[in-house]
Each structure stands twice: as structure tokens, then as C-alpha cells.
Design a protein around this motif. Structure first.
Motif, PDB file in Angstrom:
ATOM      1  N   PHE A  52       0.865  -1.206  -0.047  1.00  9.60           N
ATOM      2  CA  PHE A  52       0.010  -0.269   0.014  1.00  9.60           C
ATOM      3  C   PHE A  52       0.742   1.292  -0.073  1.00  9.60           C
ATOM      4  O   PHE A  52       0.540   2.255  -0.471  1.00  9.60           O
ATOM      5  CB  PHE A  52      -1.034   0.065   1.311  1.00  9.60           C
ATOM      6  CG  PHE A  52      -2.371  -0.533   0.969  1.00  9.60           C
ATOM      7  CD1 PHE A  52      -3.256   0.269   0.419  1.00  9.60           C
ATOM      8  CD2 PHE A  52      -2.633  -1.951   1.131  1.00  9.60           C
ATOM      9  CE1 PHE A  52      -4.473  -0.235  -0.149  1.00  9.60           C
ATOM     10  CE2 PHE A  52      -3.680  -2.429   0.681  1.00  9.60           C
ATOM     11  CZ  PHE A  52      -4.690  -1.660   0.230  1.00  9.60           C
ATOM     12  N   ARG A  66      -2.301   2.749  -6.693  1.00  8.01           N
ATOM     13  CA  ARG A  66      -3.194   3.196  -5.504  1.00  8.01           C
ATOM     14  C   ARG A  66      -4.346   3.950  -6.237  1.00  8.01           C
ATOM     15  O   ARG A  66      -4.140   5.008  -6.918  1.00  8.01           O
ATOM     16  CB  ARG A  66      -2.520   3.584  -4.362  1.00  8.01           C
ATOM     17  CG  ARG A  66      -1.576   2.873  -3.707  1.00  8.01           C
ATOM     18  CD  ARG A  66      -0.705   3.348  -2.745  1.00  8.01           C
ATOM     19  NE  ARG A  66       0.488   4.169  -2.994  1.00  8.01           N
ATOM     20  CZ  ARG A  66       1.611   3.504  -3.608  1.00  8.01           C
ATOM     21  NH1 ARG A  66       1.661   1.885  -3.256  1.00  8.01           N
ATOM     22  NH2 ARG A  66       2.521   4.190  -3.885  1.00  8.01           N
ATOM     23  N   GLU A  77      -6.640  -4.788  -3.190  1.00 10.93           N
ATOM     24  CA  GLU A  77      -7.022  -5.136  -1.704  1.00 10.93           C
ATOM     25  C   GLU A  77      -7.564  -3.491  -1.127  1.00 10.93           C
ATOM     26  O   GLU A  77      -6.999  -2.565  -1.652  1.00 10.93           O
ATOM     27  CB  GLU A  77      -5.560  -5.426  -1.141  1.00 10.93           C
ATOM     28  CG  GLU A  77      -5.138  -6.765  -1.384  1.00 10.93           C
ATOM     29  CD  GLU A  77      -3.937  -6.987  -0.728  1.00 10.93           C
ATOM     30  OE1 GLU A  77      -3.574  -6.305   0.145  1.00 10.93           O
ATOM     31  OE2 GLU A  77      -3.324  -8.234  -1.108  1.00 10.93           O
ATOM     32  N   THR A 137      -8.183  -1.310   2.509  1.00 12.83           N
ATOM     33  CA  THR A 137      -7.405  -0.990   3.669  1.00 12.83           C
ATOM     34  C   THR A 137      -8.321  -0.304   4.726  1.00 12.83           C
ATOM     35  O   THR A 137      -9.538   0.017   4.289  1.00 12.83           O
ATOM     36  CB  THR A 137      -6.273  -0.169   3.390  1.00 12.83           C
ATOM     37  OG1 THR A 137      -5.560   0.199   4.787  1.00 12.83           O
ATOM     38  CG2 THR A 137      -6.572   1.167   2.844  1.00 12.83           C
ATOM     39  N   ASN A 138      -7.802   0.086   5.801  1.00 10.97           N
ATOM     40  CA  ASN A 138      -8.738   0.854   6.774  1.00 10.97           C
ATOM     41  C   ASN A 138      -8.664   2.348   6.264  1.00 10.97           C
ATOM     42  O   ASN A 138      -9.820   2.775   7.041  1.00 10.97           O
ATOM     43  CB  ASN A 138      -7.948   0.655   8.224  1.00 10.97           C
ATOM     44  CG  ASN A 138      -6.624   1.103   8.272  1.00 10.97           C
ATOM     45  OD1 ASN A 138      -6.009   1.376   7.333  1.00 10.97           O
ATOM     46  ND2 ASN A 138      -6.346   1.560   9.407  1.00 10.97           N
TER      47      ASN A 138
END
Length: 114
Positions: free
Chosen positions: A9, A45, A69, A71-72
Motif C-alpha cells: 500500500f 493506488r 486490496e 485498507t482501513n
């Protein structure tokens, strides 16, 4: 030697499937040291201006051969582009979304020829 087996990330130094060396940090945490060999994957990203578009975009990227994916951090995903996927098709799709002010894109590590 370790092989990266996820989509980084916050790194611009490695991508999925790169082989790396690590150092032991405090509490036995493993810390990136250097790249041994490249796996040929590229990482980007995507930050979504509208959360409602995330699943649609992830599905289309999957159809193009990419994995992603979450993420938070809401509205942020990381995308893995394998070496056999045409980067130009991915970039073209993302440019269309960007021109409609739906997303912002950041390139992590690009290993595809541009």
C-alpha cells in the motif's frame, strides 16, 4: 530472501512477487532491506472520490486481470497489475475515471513498459 505476497500500500520500492532481503527490527519485526529480483508486477493506488464506485471499479479491474486490496483507509485500494496484463488497458480505463473526477491515481512501482 523473502517473496512479497501481497499488494504494497505505501511502498514505491517493491511490488507483488518481488524477492527481497529483510532485517530484524525491534520485537523481531521484519524490515525491508533490499530487492534481490523483480517479479514484473506493477502497483498503483486508487483513491475514490465516491465510495459507491469502489466495487464496480474493482470488478472491472479483476476482469482485466488485476487483483486489488482494500485498507482501513476508506475509499483507498491498492491494485496489482501482473506482467501479462496490458498496462495500457488499465491506464486507459483509469484515465477515463479520472477525467470524470471519480478517482485519483498514484503509481507505486511500475515495472511494465509505458
Amino acid at each position: 530472501t523473502w517473496r512479497v505476497d501481497n499488494i504494497p500500500f505505501f511502498s514505491s520500492e517493491v511490488s507483488n512477487r518481488d524477492s527481497i532481503t529483510v532485517l530484524k527490527g525491534t520485537d523481531d519485526a521484519l524490515l525491508f532491506d533490499s530487492v534481490v529480483s523483480r517479479g514484473g508486477h506493477s502497483t498503483i493506488r486508487i483513491f475514490f472520490n465516491e465510495a459507491s464506485k469502489i466495487s464496480e471499479v474493482r470488478a472491472l479491474l479483476k476482469n482485466l486481470g488485476c487483483s486489488s486490496e482494500g485498507t482501513n483507509i476508506k475509499r483507498l485500494i491498492a491494485v496489482d497489475i501482473p506482467p501479462d496484463v496490458e498496462m495500457r488497458k488499465v491506464e486507459s480505463y483509469l484515465e477515463e475515471l479520472k477525467s470524470n473526477d471519480l478517482i485519483d491515481v498514484e503509481h507505486g512501482l511500475v515495472q511494465h513498459p509505458l
